[in-house]
Motif scaffolding. Sequence first.
Motif, PDB file in Angstrom:
ATOM      1  N   PRO A   1       0.803  -1.228   0.000  1.00 44.38           N
ATOM      2  CA  PRO A   1       0.000   0.000   0.000  1.00 44.38           C
ATOM      3  C   PRO A   1       0.834   1.274   0.000  1.00 44.38           C
ATOM      4  CG  PRO A   1      -0.927  -1.594   1.534  1.00 44.38           C
ATOM      5  CD  PRO A   1       0.390  -2.149   1.074  1.00 44.38           C
ATOM      6  N   MET A   2       2.073   1.202   0.501  1.00 51.79           N
ATOM      7  CA  MET A   2       2.919   2.395   0.527  1.00 51.79           C
ATOM      8  C   MET A   2       3.234   2.885  -0.885  1.00 51.79           C
ATOM      9  SD  MET A   2       3.056   2.932   3.689  1.00 51.79           S
ATOM     10  CE  MET A   2       4.188   4.331   3.682  1.00 51.79           C
ATOM     11  N   HIS A   3       3.172   1.983  -1.864  1.00 55.54           N
ATOM     12  CA  HIS A   3       3.421   2.373  -3.251  1.00 55.54           C
ATOM     13  C   HIS A   3       2.202   3.038  -3.881  1.00 55.54           C
ATOM     14  CE1 HIS A   3       6.645  -1.036  -3.332  1.00 55.54           C
ATOM     15  NE2 HIS A   3       7.089   0.068  -2.757  1.00 55.54           N
ATOM     16  N   LEU A   4       1.097   3.040  -3.148  1.00 53.85           N
ATOM     17  CA  LEU A   4      -0.108   3.725  -3.609  1.00 53.85           C
ATOM     18  C   LEU A   4      -0.540   4.771  -2.588  1.00 53.85           C
ATOM     19  CD1 LEU A   4      -0.382   0.632  -4.903  1.00 53.85           C
ATOM     20  CD2 LEU A   4      -2.519   1.609  -5.747  1.00 53.85           C
ATOM     21  N   GLY A   5       0.432   5.420  -1.970  1.00 57.11           N
ATOM     22  CA  GLY A   5       0.131   6.509  -1.053  1.00 57.11           C
ATOM     23  C   GLY A   5      -0.135   6.094   0.373  1.00 57.11           C
ATOM     24  N   GLY A   6       0.121   4.841   0.731  1.00 59.64           N
ATOM     25  CA  GLY A   6      -0.075   4.394   2.104  1.00 59.64           C
ATOM     26  C   GLY A   6      -1.359   3.636   2.330  1.00 59.64           C
ATOM     27  N   SER A   7      -2.339   3.808   1.437  1.00 59.36           N
ATOM     28  CA  SER A   7      -3.608   3.089   1.545  1.00 59.36           C
ATOM     29  C   SER A   7      -4.154   2.851   0.150  1.00 59.36           C
ATOM     30  CB  SER A   7      -4.620   3.877   2.380  1.00 59.36           C
ATOM     31  OG  SER A   7      -5.858   3.183   2.473  1.00 59.36           O
ATOM     32  N   MET A   8      -4.557   1.613  -0.114  1.00 60.75           N
ATOM     33  CA  MET A   8      -5.108   1.311  -1.434  1.00 60.75           C
ATOM     34  C   MET A   8      -6.448   0.607  -1.286  1.00 60.75           C
ATOM     35  SD  MET A   8      -2.752  -1.899  -2.705  1.00 60.75           S
ATOM     36  CE  MET A   8      -2.910  -3.543  -1.982  1.00 60.75           C
ATOM     37  N   THR A   9      -7.324   0.889  -2.231  1.00 65.00           N
ATOM     38  CA  THR A   9      -8.628   0.243  -2.290  1.00 65.00           C
ATOM     39  C   THR A   9      -8.581  -0.787  -3.404  1.00 65.00           C
ATOM     40  OG1 THR A   9      -9.710   2.265  -1.535  1.00 65.00           O
ATOM     41  CG2 THR A   9     -11.104   0.605  -2.562  1.00 65.00           C
ATOM     42  N   VAL A  10      -9.093  -1.992  -3.145  1.00 64.07           N
ATOM     43  CA  VAL A  10      -9.018  -3.058  -4.140  1.00 64.07           C
ATOM     44  C   VAL A  10     -10.413  -3.444  -4.606  1.00 64.07           C
ATOM     45  CG1 VAL A  10      -6.874  -3.931  -3.147  1.00 64.07           C
ATOM     46  CG2 VAL A  10      -9.042  -4.910  -2.405  1.00 64.07           C
TER      47      VAL A  10
END
Length: 265
Positions: A128-137
């Motif tokens: 998630p850190m590669h998507l700003g720290g939080s990612m929605t799937v």
Amino acid sequence: MKIYNFLDNDDVQVVARQGVFQVIEWKRDLSVSYGGATAAYFASEMNVRRRQVVCTLDGRMGVTLQAGAMQWTVGHIESTTGVKGVGDLIGKMARGAVTKESAIKPEYVGAGVVVLEPTYRHILLLDPMHLGGSMTVNDGLFYACESSIQQKAVMVSRPSAMVAGGEGLFNLALSGQGAVALESPVPASELVTIDLENEELKVDGNFAIAWTSSLQFTVERSGKTLIGSAVNGEGLVNVYRGSGRVLLAPVAASTFNINAGTGSV
């Protein structure tokens, strides 16, 4: 503890590693009958192969799995529900009901190896850190994550449009630092990465695998009016606004009919 004829098998290759996870791929499916040999051969030629996630635990980091994903464990491994009280149980049941994921995801801790059920889908290892720290799937793609990852349900804007567009009202958000395993209709090499800088992305269909949770996600008419939407033939589109990252697949995830854990297509 020693394991033979698994990772050292000539038919097995490790295709990805991150955190406690390894993704292995069986080059040939030799466990087929005479009648299925032709189909298995051409499936392998088209990169439709059995894949499994192997979790190697050293006692410091546990893993959370989608319910029913575990195939076998070896070593000093314990399974827990991951529930930390009545309030946590209610919250997880509510989250599972709205995100179409299992309400209670078992957690495995200890020292040893946890092997997940085989799947013919591709396995993506993300942080998630590669998507700003939080990612929605996207719905139904979660497979496993390290126990350092927090989970919560997020509601999509404009729920009436979501119902009209056939999408779910909630998605699963994963935050924190650690590895996440997703089942995907396509390999990582085919994912299109789009970074938005206070911009807008419109997608005609359920093609997004994951996106930065801070992006506003809505389902809207493709035109400004109902007539305009009807004329351009697009109808409803998924819209992502703000600054963040979106991972797109070239095929819609909801139309991919390979069942995880069954070895069937």
